[in-house]
Design a protein around this motif. Structure first.
Motif, PDB file in Angstrom:
ATOM      1  N   LEU A 178      -5.163  -2.020  -6.764  1.00 54.58           N
ATOM      2  CA  LEU A 178      -3.937  -1.245  -6.688  1.00 54.58           C
ATOM      3  C   LEU A 178      -2.891  -2.104  -6.010  1.00 54.58           C
ATOM      4  N   MET A 212       0.852  -2.217  -4.508  1.00 59.62           N
ATOM      5  CA  MET A 212       1.805  -1.246  -3.994  1.00 59.62           C
ATOM      6  C   MET A 212       2.934  -1.956  -3.265  1.00 59.62           C
ATOM      7  N   GLN A 241      -3.573  -1.304 -11.168  1.00 62.99           N
ATOM      8  CA  GLN A 241      -2.677  -0.157 -11.085  1.00 62.99           C
ATOM      9  C   GLN A 241      -1.464  -0.536 -10.229  1.00 62.99           C
ATOM     10  N   CYS A 264       1.950   0.975  -7.895  1.00 63.60           N
ATOM     11  CA  CYS A 264       2.607   2.082  -7.212  1.00 63.60           C
ATOM     12  C   CYS A 264       3.841   1.565  -6.488  1.00 63.60           C
ATOM     13  N   VAL A 312       6.656   2.886  -4.006  1.00 61.78           N
ATOM     14  CA  VAL A 312       6.913   4.009  -3.107  1.00 61.78           C
ATOM     15  C   VAL A 312       8.421   4.196  -2.961  1.00 61.78           C
ATOM     16  N   ILE A 367      -2.502   8.048  -1.412  1.00 56.95           N
ATOM     17  CA  ILE A 367      -2.621   7.192  -2.591  1.00 56.95           C
ATOM     18  C   ILE A 367      -3.827   6.264  -2.467  1.00 56.95           C
ATOM     19  N   PHE A 398      -7.267   6.299  -4.765  1.00 53.52           N
ATOM     20  CA  PHE A 398      -7.686   5.095  -5.481  1.00 53.52           C
ATOM     21  C   PHE A 398      -9.135   4.737  -5.149  1.00 53.52           C
TER      22      PHE A 398
END
Length: 295
Positions: free
Chosen positions: A240, A242, A265, A267, A269, A287, A291
């Motif tokens: 992930l 982010m 993935q 993300c 914010v 989050i 995950f």
């Protein structure tokens, strides 16, 4: 947050309070790669031993950012410790770990993380890294894929040009004393993101050493890392990526990282800066927890 923070320059206690009511926590110092580092080990009460942990609840290793202590990730540690064993340590010159001679570099961060996992008897862990810790997490996942169960990389950059150090300084402001307390020789009031204050409270090197650490960090951020986007194809663990929409790392750069890691993935914010872990702690924790669930 700790119930007691040591006075400036005082060596911190080798034990501390539990990280949340549902966990049992061991706090202390251990020697890793010939230097002593502060570390924490938090487990849910229903996990008695490491060999009791199922694959779905494998240990989580938190990797803090540059000029940060573990307190910067305390909300995430608290939340994750409800379901996972949570391991964490403070790199030399950060938090309660004394500085050591020489400059900072990410390769040593990788070596220290591996040595720490070895010392804890952990063959594989979920990695959650923030800023410098995210860079270390990416390098670990690339170079030692067998040690990484999954990776959460928060606000990482692949090269110095993608990191705005001006924004980084703005994201960790020093609190202004109120007029009536301006002349009082008390400990600084800690606000979210005021890492200089946490340094003054926690560092065994004393508050006067802060500029040495900052100079070493600035030198690191100006010259490292150097990760080719194509090399991120070696990351095999579920990942992930982010960052914040107002991060010191451009959104386009975060997109590049996510697109370069197989099946990663992404993300972004909203309404946050490079200090997103302090600005949106509940959202970040939710989050990450989602995950990790089932991995």
């Amino acid at each position: 947050m700790p119930e007691h923070a040591p006075q400036a320059g005082e060596r911190p206690s080798r034990s501390g309070p539990d990280i949340g009511v549902s966990t049992r926590t061991t706090n202390g110092f251990l020697t890793v790669n010939s230097h002593e580092m502060y570390a924490e080990d938090a487990r849910p009460h229903n996990i008695a031993r490491e060999d009791d942990v199922s694959a779905e609840s494998a240990p989580v290793l938190l990797l803090h950012g540059g000029f940060c202590s573990l307190e910067s990730l305390r909300p995430q540690a608290d939340a994750l410790a409800e379901e996972h064993r949570v391991l964490a340590f403070e790199r030399p010159g950060h938090g309660r770990s004394a500085d050591i001679p020489g400059g900072f570099d990410y390769d040593r961060g990788v070596d220290d993380a591996l040595a720490y996992l070895d010392a804890m008897g952990v063959a594989q862990a979920h990695l959650v890294g923030y800023s410098d810790g995210a860079i270390i997490g990416l390098l670990l996942a690339m170079r030692h894929p067998q040690r990484v169960r999954s990776l959460v990389a928060i606000s990482a950059n692949l090269d110095p040009s993608a990191f705005d150090m001006g924004d980084e300084e703005d994201s960790s402001p020093e609190p202004e004393p109120s007029p009536e307390r301006a002349t009082e020789p008390e400990q600084p009031t800690v606000e979210p993101g005021s890492e200089r204050d946490w340094y003054q409270r926690l560092s065994p090197d004393g508050p006067e050493h802060v500029d040495v650490v900052l100079d070493k960090l600035m030198a690191l951020w100006r010259t490292e890392p150097h990760i080719a986007a194509t090399d991120l194809g070696a990351v095999a663990a579920p990942t992930l990526v982010m960052a914040a929409d107002r991060d010191a790392v451009p959104v386009e750069h975060t997109l590049l990282i996510a697109r370069s890691i197989p099946n990663a993935q992404l993300c972004i914010v909203p309404g946050a800066t490079h200090a997103l872990v302090a600005e949106r702690p509940e959202l970040i924790s939710t989050i990450i927890g989602d995950f990790l669930r089932g991995r």
